[in-house]
Design a protein around this motif. Structure first.
Motif, PDB file in Angstrom:
ATOM      1  N   ASN A  63       0.819  -1.213   0.000  1.00  0.00           N
ATOM      2  CA  ASN A  63       0.000   0.000   0.000  1.00  0.00           C
ATOM      3  C   ASN A  63       0.851   1.260   0.000  1.00  0.00           C
ATOM      4  O   ASN A  63       0.529   2.234  -0.675  1.00  0.00           O
ATOM      5  N   ALA A  64       1.929   1.243   0.762  1.00  0.00           N
ATOM      6  CA  ALA A  64       2.776   2.428   0.880  1.00  0.00           C
ATOM      7  C   ALA A  64       3.636   2.598  -0.368  1.00  0.00           C
ATOM      8  O   ALA A  64       4.255   1.632  -0.846  1.00  0.00           O
ATOM      9  N   ILE A  65       3.693   3.795  -0.881  1.00  0.00           N
ATOM     10  CA  ILE A  65       4.500   4.086  -2.065  1.00  0.00           C
ATOM     11  C   ILE A  65       5.952   3.703  -1.822  1.00  0.00           C
ATOM     12  O   ILE A  65       6.608   3.078  -2.671  1.00  0.00           O
ATOM     13  N   ALA A  66       6.481   4.040  -0.641  1.00  0.00           N
ATOM     14  CA  ALA A  66       7.884   3.746  -0.345  1.00  0.00           C
ATOM     15  C   ALA A  66       8.150   2.248  -0.348  1.00  0.00           C
ATOM     16  O   ALA A  66       9.183   1.790  -0.862  1.00  0.00           O
ATOM     17  N   ASP A  67       7.220   1.450   0.210  1.00  0.00           N
ATOM     18  CA  ASP A  67       7.407   0.002   0.246  1.00  0.00           C
ATOM     19  C   ASP A  67       7.352  -0.587  -1.163  1.00  0.00           C
ATOM     20  O   ASP A  67       8.187  -1.429  -1.529  1.00  0.00           O
ATOM     21  N   ALA A  68       6.358  -0.180  -1.943  1.00  0.00           N
ATOM     22  CA  ALA A  68       6.240  -0.693  -3.307  1.00  0.00           C
ATOM     23  C   ALA A  68       7.462  -0.309  -4.134  1.00  0.00           C
ATOM     24  O   ALA A  68       8.005  -1.129  -4.887  1.00  0.00           O
ATOM     25  N   GLY A  69       7.900   0.927  -4.002  1.00  0.00           N
ATOM     26  CA  GLY A  69       9.064   1.378  -4.758  1.00  0.00           C
ATOM     27  C   GLY A  69      10.318   0.613  -4.378  1.00  0.00           C
ATOM     28  O   GLY A  69      11.110   0.223  -5.245  1.00  0.00           O
ATOM     29  N   LEU A  70      10.524   0.374  -3.077  1.00  0.00           N
ATOM     30  CA  LEU A  70      11.705  -0.340  -2.619  1.00  0.00           C
ATOM     31  C   LEU A  70      11.710  -1.782  -3.108  1.00  0.00           C
ATOM     32  O   LEU A  70      12.734  -2.289  -3.590  1.00  0.00           O
ATOM     33  N   GLN A  72      14.534  -3.248  -5.720  1.00  0.00           N
ATOM     34  CA  GLN A  72      15.402  -4.378  -5.390  1.00  0.00           C
ATOM     35  C   GLN A  72      15.384  -5.414  -6.503  1.00  0.00           C
ATOM     36  O   GLN A  72      16.427  -5.966  -6.876  1.00  0.00           O
ATOM     37  N   ALA A  73      14.192  -5.689  -7.031  1.00  0.00           N
ATOM     38  CA  ALA A  73      14.072  -6.671  -8.103  1.00  0.00           C
ATOM     39  C   ALA A  73      14.784  -6.206  -9.374  1.00  0.00           C
ATOM     40  O   ALA A  73      15.525  -6.967 -10.007  1.00  0.00           O
ATOM     41  N   LEU A  74      14.564  -4.957  -9.744  1.00  0.00           N
ATOM     42  CA  LEU A  74      15.139  -4.452 -10.986  1.00  0.00           C
ATOM     43  C   LEU A  74      16.645  -4.258 -10.859  1.00  0.00           C
ATOM     44  O   LEU A  74      17.394  -4.486 -11.816  1.00  0.00           O
ATOM     45  N   ALA A 129       9.901   6.517  -7.226  1.00  0.00           N
ATOM     46  CA  ALA A 129      10.661   5.913  -6.126  1.00  0.00           C
ATOM     47  C   ALA A 129      11.631   4.851  -6.632  1.00  0.00           C
ATOM     48  O   ALA A 129      12.711   4.657  -6.059  1.00  0.00           O
ATOM     49  N   ILE A 130      11.252   4.152  -7.682  1.00  0.00           N
ATOM     50  CA  ILE A 130      12.156   3.157  -8.265  1.00  0.00           C
ATOM     51  C   ILE A 130      13.391   3.831  -8.823  1.00  0.00           C
ATOM     52  O   ILE A 130      14.511   3.338  -8.681  1.00  0.00           O
ATOM     53  N   GLY A 131      13.193   4.968  -9.460  1.00  0.00           N
ATOM     54  CA  GLY A 131      14.319   5.712 -10.007  1.00  0.00           C
ATOM     55  C   GLY A 131      14.502   5.486 -11.494  1.00  0.00           C
ATOM     56  O   GLY A 131      13.650   4.892 -12.171  1.00  0.00           O
ATOM     57  N   PRO A 132      15.636   5.922 -12.019  1.00  0.00           N
ATOM     58  CA  PRO A 132      15.837   5.914 -13.474  1.00  0.00           C
ATOM     59  C   PRO A 132      15.872   4.529 -14.097  1.00  0.00           C
ATOM     60  O   PRO A 132      15.727   4.390 -15.310  1.00  0.00           O
ATOM     61  N   GLN A 133      16.107   3.497 -13.288  1.00  0.00           N
ATOM     62  CA  GLN A 133      16.132   2.145 -13.843  1.00  0.00           C
ATOM     63  C   GLN A 133      14.750   1.513 -13.937  1.00  0.00           C
ATOM     64  O   GLN A 133      14.621   0.332 -14.261  1.00  0.00           O
TER      65      GLN A 133
END
Length: 295
Positions: free
Chosen positions: A83-90, A94-96, A129-133
């Motif tokens: 649910n949290a943007i920060a958790d989903a982004g993190l 990590q996967a990417l 949050a994921i960033g450029p990748q």
């Protein structure tokens, strides 16, 4: 050069040991079996994999175990349900960062009555949050679980705004009219059919494959559906029966039956394993479809 077709990914079920911890050895062995029997990838931490019950440190440890044991990152999709943007982004980052093929990203599910503008803002913030990748994002439409339906218009907005990020949609709505609309509107995306009963027809309309719970059980049987759009009345009849039971425990019971390893039946709370009687009934039906070739 044309982009690689998505193909068949096993929505990998997660094995637990007698202490309720993830059994990485069984998980890796099962993934290798799926990949050797027709799957082009495996999806960790999706709905079938009880992903919403698996913590951040467990996710990191299991992915690390897969990579250490030689499962290639390009053969792994990671499910993200947060649910949290920060958790989903993190979780997605990590996967990417590890080089995984992509991320199956579900919408936030705690808040109800959401509008497209709010969902667009949430997904946009996760991508930031994921960033450029950020890449290889498969939007996950499974309203029976999330109580959130991703509209065709919302998907179009996200694809237009983030063309290098949004790769496709997994549609597990079970709503054939919606699936048809999605396929008609988004030939530019990899549309993956979540309900095996609509898989062959979806492929004939341009679908690129599936992330499938049944791929834990009979991936080779599914290949004509995924690759050719060939109907399989025996398989779809079995799915009709399977969905009469709690689906996640039912899939695990069928993996236990296929492998002869009862440990596969274990679920993590709040889910409970299928009863022995129900498991035997379903196994008998599964054995019966094994004698029936695809149409």
């Amino acid at each position: 050069m044309a982009e690689e077709r998505f193909g068949l990914s096993a929505a990998l079920t997660t094995p637990f040991d007698s202490w309720g911890q993830i059994d990485a050895v069984r998980a890796v062995a099962h993934a290798r079996w799926c990949l050797a029997h027709g799957c082009s990838s495996v999806t960790l931490f999706g709905t079938t994999g009880e992903g919403a019950s698996i913590g951040a440190s467990e996710r990191q440890a299991l992915l690390a175990a897969f990579l250490a044991e030689g499962v290639e990152a390009r053969q792994i999709v990671i499910g993200v349900m947060a649910n949290a943007i920060a958790d989903a982004g993190l979780q997605a980052k990590q996967a990417l960062d590890a080089g995984c093929r992509g991320v199956l990203l579900a919408p936030p599910s705690y808040f109800k009555g959401l509008q497209d503008d709010g969902l667009f803002a949430w997904f946009a913030a996760v991508f930031e949050a994921i960033g450029p990748q950020a890449r290889g994002i498969y939007l996950y439409n499974i309203p029976s679980v999330t109580a959130v339906e991703l509209s065709v218009d919302l998907i179009a907005r996200l694809k237009q705004a983030f063309p290098a990020v949004v790769a496709g949609v997994k549609d597990s709505s079970g709503n054939w009219a919606f699936t048809q609309s999605l396929l008609a509107a988004h030939r530019d995306l990899a549309i993956l059919i979540g309900d095996e009963r609509g898989l062959a027809a979806g492929v004939r309309l341009g679908g690129q494959g599936a992330i499938s719970g049944m791929a834990n059980i009979c991936p080779e049987r599914m290949l004509p559906m995924v690759q050719e759009g060939r109907d399989d009345s025996g398989l779809t009849a079995f799915v009709d029966q399977l969905v009469r039971y709690p689906v996640i425990p039912a899939v695990k019971a069928m993996v236990a039956h296929r492998t002869g390893d009862a440990a596969w039946s274990a679920t993590r709370a709040p889910l409970v394993a299928l009863s022995d009687n129900d498991a035997r009934t379903l196994a008998g039906l599964l054995d019966r479809i094994g004698q029936t070739k695809a149409a």
